[in-house]
Design an enzyme around this catalytic site. Structure first.
Site, PDB file in Angstrom:
ATOM      1  N   TYR A   1       0.823  -1.221   0.000  1.00  0.00           N
ATOM      2  CA  TYR A   1       0.000   0.000   0.000  1.00  0.00           C
ATOM      3  C   TYR A   1       0.853   1.265   0.000  1.00  0.00           C
ATOM      4  O   TYR A   1       0.426   2.282  -0.550  1.00  0.00           O
ATOM      5  CB  TYR A   1      -1.002  -0.032   1.167  1.00  0.00           C
TER       6      TYR A   1
ATOM      7  N   GLN B   1     -15.262   2.048  -5.896  1.00  0.00           N
ATOM      8  CA  GLN B   1     -14.505   0.940  -5.288  1.00  0.00           C
ATOM      9  C   GLN B   1     -13.033   1.302  -5.246  1.00  0.00           C
ATOM     10  O   GLN B   1     -12.229   0.578  -4.670  1.00  0.00           O
ATOM     11  CB  GLN B   1     -14.663  -0.331  -6.127  1.00  0.00           C
TER      12      GLN B   1
ATOM     13  N   HIS C   1     -14.520   0.923  -0.560  1.00  0.00           N
ATOM     14  CA  HIS C   1     -13.396   0.034  -0.220  1.00  0.00           C
ATOM     15  C   HIS C   1     -12.261   0.756   0.499  1.00  0.00           C
ATOM     16  O   HIS C   1     -11.140   0.260   0.555  1.00  0.00           O
ATOM     17  CB  HIS C   1     -12.857  -0.640  -1.493  1.00  0.00           C
TER      18      HIS C   1
ATOM     19  N   CYS D   1      -0.807   4.813  16.942  1.00  0.00           N
ATOM     20  CA  CYS D   1      -2.113   5.407  16.668  1.00  0.00           C
ATOM     21  C   CYS D   1      -2.445   6.428  17.753  1.00  0.00           C
ATOM     22  O   CYS D   1      -1.922   6.355  18.866  1.00  0.00           O
ATOM     23  CB  CYS D   1      -3.196   4.354  16.539  1.00  0.00           C
TER      24      CYS D   1
ATOM     25  N   SER E   1     -15.258  -4.809 -13.291  1.00  0.00           N
ATOM     26  CA  SER E   1     -15.380  -6.125 -13.927  1.00  0.00           C
ATOM     27  C   SER E   1     -16.618  -6.891 -13.497  1.00  0.00           C
ATOM     28  O   SER E   1     -16.942  -7.920 -14.082  1.00  0.00           O
ATOM     29  CB  SER E   1     -14.128  -6.946 -13.619  1.00  0.00           C
TER      30      SER E   1
ATOM     31  N   ASN F   1     -17.803   0.339 -20.068  1.00  0.00           N
ATOM     32  CA  ASN F   1     -16.611  -0.454 -19.748  1.00  0.00           C
ATOM     33  C   ASN F   1     -15.834  -0.724 -21.028  1.00  0.00           C
ATOM     34  O   ASN F   1     -16.359  -0.572 -22.128  1.00  0.00           O
ATOM     35  CB  ASN F   1     -17.048  -1.788 -19.108  1.00  0.00           C
TER      36      ASN F   1
ATOM     37  N   GLU G   1     -14.852  -3.579 -22.002  1.00  0.00           N
ATOM     38  CA  GLU G   1     -15.419  -4.804 -22.585  1.00  0.00           C
ATOM     39  C   GLU G   1     -16.585  -5.248 -21.696  1.00  0.00           C
ATOM     40  O   GLU G   1     -16.701  -4.773 -20.568  1.00  0.00           O
ATOM     41  CB  GLU G   1     -14.332  -5.893 -22.613  1.00  0.00           C
TER      42      GLU G   1
ATOM     43  N   ALA H   1     -13.220   4.541 -21.036  1.00  0.00           N
ATOM     44  CA  ALA H   1     -14.103   5.454 -20.312  1.00  0.00           C
ATOM     45  C   ALA H   1     -13.799   6.915 -20.650  1.00  0.00           C
ATOM     46  O   ALA H   1     -14.712   7.734 -20.770  1.00  0.00           O
ATOM     47  CB  ALA H   1     -13.979   5.212 -18.805  1.00  0.00           C
TER      48      ALA H   1
HETATM   49  P1  OAD Z   1     -11.030  -4.958 -12.113  1.00  0.00           P
HETATM   50  O1  OAD Z   1      -9.560  -4.911 -12.368  1.00  0.00           O
HETATM   51  O2  OAD Z   1     -11.632  -6.250 -11.673  1.00  0.00           O
HETATM   52  O3  OAD Z   1     -11.815  -4.535 -13.438  1.00  0.00           O
HETATM   53  C1  OAD Z   1     -11.512  -3.375 -14.159  1.00  0.00           C
HETATM   54  C2  OAD Z   1     -12.469  -3.279 -15.338  1.00  0.00           C
HETATM   55  O4  OAD Z   1     -12.176  -2.064 -16.012  1.00  0.00           O
HETATM   56  C3  OAD Z   1     -12.357  -4.406 -16.360  1.00  0.00           C
HETATM   57  O5  OAD Z   1     -13.664  -4.899 -16.656  1.00  0.00           O
HETATM   58  C4  OAD Z   1     -11.716  -3.735 -17.578  1.00  0.00           C
HETATM   59  O6  OAD Z   1     -12.202  -4.278 -18.802  1.00  0.00           O
HETATM   60  C5  OAD Z   1     -12.186  -2.308 -17.404  1.00  0.00           C
HETATM   61  N1  OAD Z   1     -11.314  -1.296 -18.028  1.00  0.00           N
HETATM   62  C6  OAD Z   1      -9.964  -1.305 -18.183  1.00  0.00           C
HETATM   63  N2  OAD Z   1      -9.537  -0.206 -18.773  1.00  0.00           N
HETATM   64  C7  OAD Z   1     -10.636   0.578 -18.980  1.00  0.00           C
HETATM   65  C8  OAD Z   1     -10.858   1.864 -19.568  1.00  0.00           C
HETATM   66  N3  OAD Z   1      -9.863   2.605 -20.040  1.00  0.00           N
HETATM   67  N4  OAD Z   1     -12.130   2.325 -19.628  1.00  0.00           N
HETATM   68  C9  OAD Z   1     -13.163   1.585 -19.146  1.00  0.00           C
HETATM   69  N5  OAD Z   1     -13.014   0.370 -18.595  1.00  0.00           N
HETATM   70  C10 OAD Z   1     -11.770  -0.131 -18.505  1.00  0.00           C
HETATM   71  O7  OAD Z   1     -11.353  -3.762 -11.096  1.00  0.00           O
HETATM   72  P2  OAD Z   1     -12.627  -3.536 -10.160  1.00  0.00           P
HETATM   73  O8  OAD Z   1     -13.863  -4.017 -10.826  1.00  0.00           O
HETATM   74  O9  OAD Z   1     -12.560  -2.130  -9.706  1.00  0.00           O
HETATM   75  O10 OAD Z   1     -11.090  -4.387  -4.054  1.00  0.00           O
HETATM   76  O11 OAD Z   1     -12.280  -4.489  -8.953  1.00  0.00           O
HETATM   77  C11 OAD Z   1     -13.154  -4.514  -7.846  1.00  0.00           C
HETATM   78  C12 OAD Z   1     -12.394  -4.672  -6.572  1.00  0.00           C
HETATM   79  O12 OAD Z   1     -11.566  -5.828  -6.632  1.00  0.00           O
HETATM   80  C13 OAD Z   1     -11.431  -3.565  -6.250  1.00  0.00           C
HETATM   81  O13 OAD Z   1     -12.029  -2.454  -5.628  1.00  0.00           O
HETATM   82  C14 OAD Z   1     -10.477  -4.215  -5.327  1.00  0.00           C
HETATM   83  C15 OAD Z   1     -10.284  -5.518  -6.037  1.00  0.00           C
HETATM   84  O14 OAD Z   1      -9.890  -6.568  -5.301  1.00  0.00           O
HETATM   85  C16 OAD Z   1     -10.385  -4.119  -2.933  1.00  0.00           C
HETATM   86  O15 OAD Z   1      -9.231  -3.726  -2.950  1.00  0.00           O
HETATM   87  C17 OAD Z   1     -11.152  -4.346  -1.691  1.00  0.00           C
END
Ligand code: OAD
Length: 234
Positions: free
Chosen positions: A56, A91, A109, A136, A178, A202, A204, A220
């Protein structure tokens, strides 16, 4: 009666991709040979806190190297138009929405620029590296401060507010996510159950794409500004 629409937006890592932040599930999804899920759990923190702090710390430091992109800007335009009828649920743990100018943002998140006490959950703003040596404020103990990130197996923040907003929304727009991680992946079903118009933007089709009423595929930063202009013009 010509009532103003209520809009709820959900963003995921895809909206920050064009700013230069990697999404979670692209390429091989590994960080220094660790699966992301393996550095994002309470068990991982208990097993190897230094590894988790480092993961982090690197991500927090990276924020200084990136900037909001046109997709973040488009959501500011949308918020300026709909004001209190707009809610942005993200998120993402980065600060790009705020730096673009978004105000009504819920980080379900957590945030990289926040740290919290493991015992009391009291959160404080955190800009620097975080280590086991940091004390802390509340119990003044070492080893208690942790990244203020919702890890796998923990309850996301603001769930009551989010479900309430989804229930009242006229339009729900999911951008750059995703559709794999719940509960966020279930928001489209929740919105559909109260007759909200649902839109996916998205790169895709996501895992839950068939549940949306309307879909727009592409980057996006390219798709969202036009979509926002059409929504405001309606
Ligand atoms: P993901 O990495 O699972 O998905 C990202 C999505 O963005 C995919 O469907 C890509 O196709 C899409 N993508 C990539 N580039 C893009 C662009 N330029 N324009 C539009 N879309 C694009 O990420 P999240 O869905 O955010 O949780 O993942 C959800 C959670 O899983 C995160 O918040 C994190 C992770 O584990 C925690 O850290 C708690």
């Amino acid at each position: 009666m010509n009532r103003k629409k209520k809009i709820v937006v959900l963003t995921g890592a895809g909206i920050s991709a064009e700013s230069g932040l990697k999404t979670f599930r692209d390429s091989n999804g590994l960080w220094e040979n660790h699966r992301v899920e393996d550095v994002a759990t309470p068990e991982a923190f208990a097993r190897d806190p230094d590894l988790v702090y480092r993961f982090y710390n690197l991500r927090r430091a990276q924020l200084a190297e990136v900037n909001p992109n046109p997709a973040h800007d488009a959501l500011v335009t949308l918020e300026n138009h709909f004001q209190d009828d707009f809610l942005l649920v993200t998120q993402n743990v980065d600060d790009l929405h705020e730096r673009a100018g978004s105000k009504r943002v819920l980080h379900m998140h957590g945030e990289l620029k926040s740290a919290k006490c493991s015992k009391t959950h009291k959160a404080v703003r955190w800009e620097e590296d975080l280590t086991a040596m940091n004390l802390c404020d509340c119990c003044a103990l070492q080893n208690e401060m942790r990244p203020d990130i919702v890890w796998f197996g923990e309850m996301p923040y603001f769930m009551d507010e989010i479900y309430q907003a989804l229930f009242q929304a006229d339009v729900f727009i999911a951008i750059g996510t995703s559709g794999i991680v719940y509960p966020a992946a279930g928001f489209v079903a929740e919105a559909n159950s109260s007759n909200t118009h649902t839109v996916e933007i998205n790169l895709e089709p996501s895992s839950v794409q068939s549940q949306f009423d309307e879909q727009h595929y592409g980057k996006a930063g390219q798709v969202l500004p036009d979509y926002v202009a059409s929504l405001i013009g309606e």
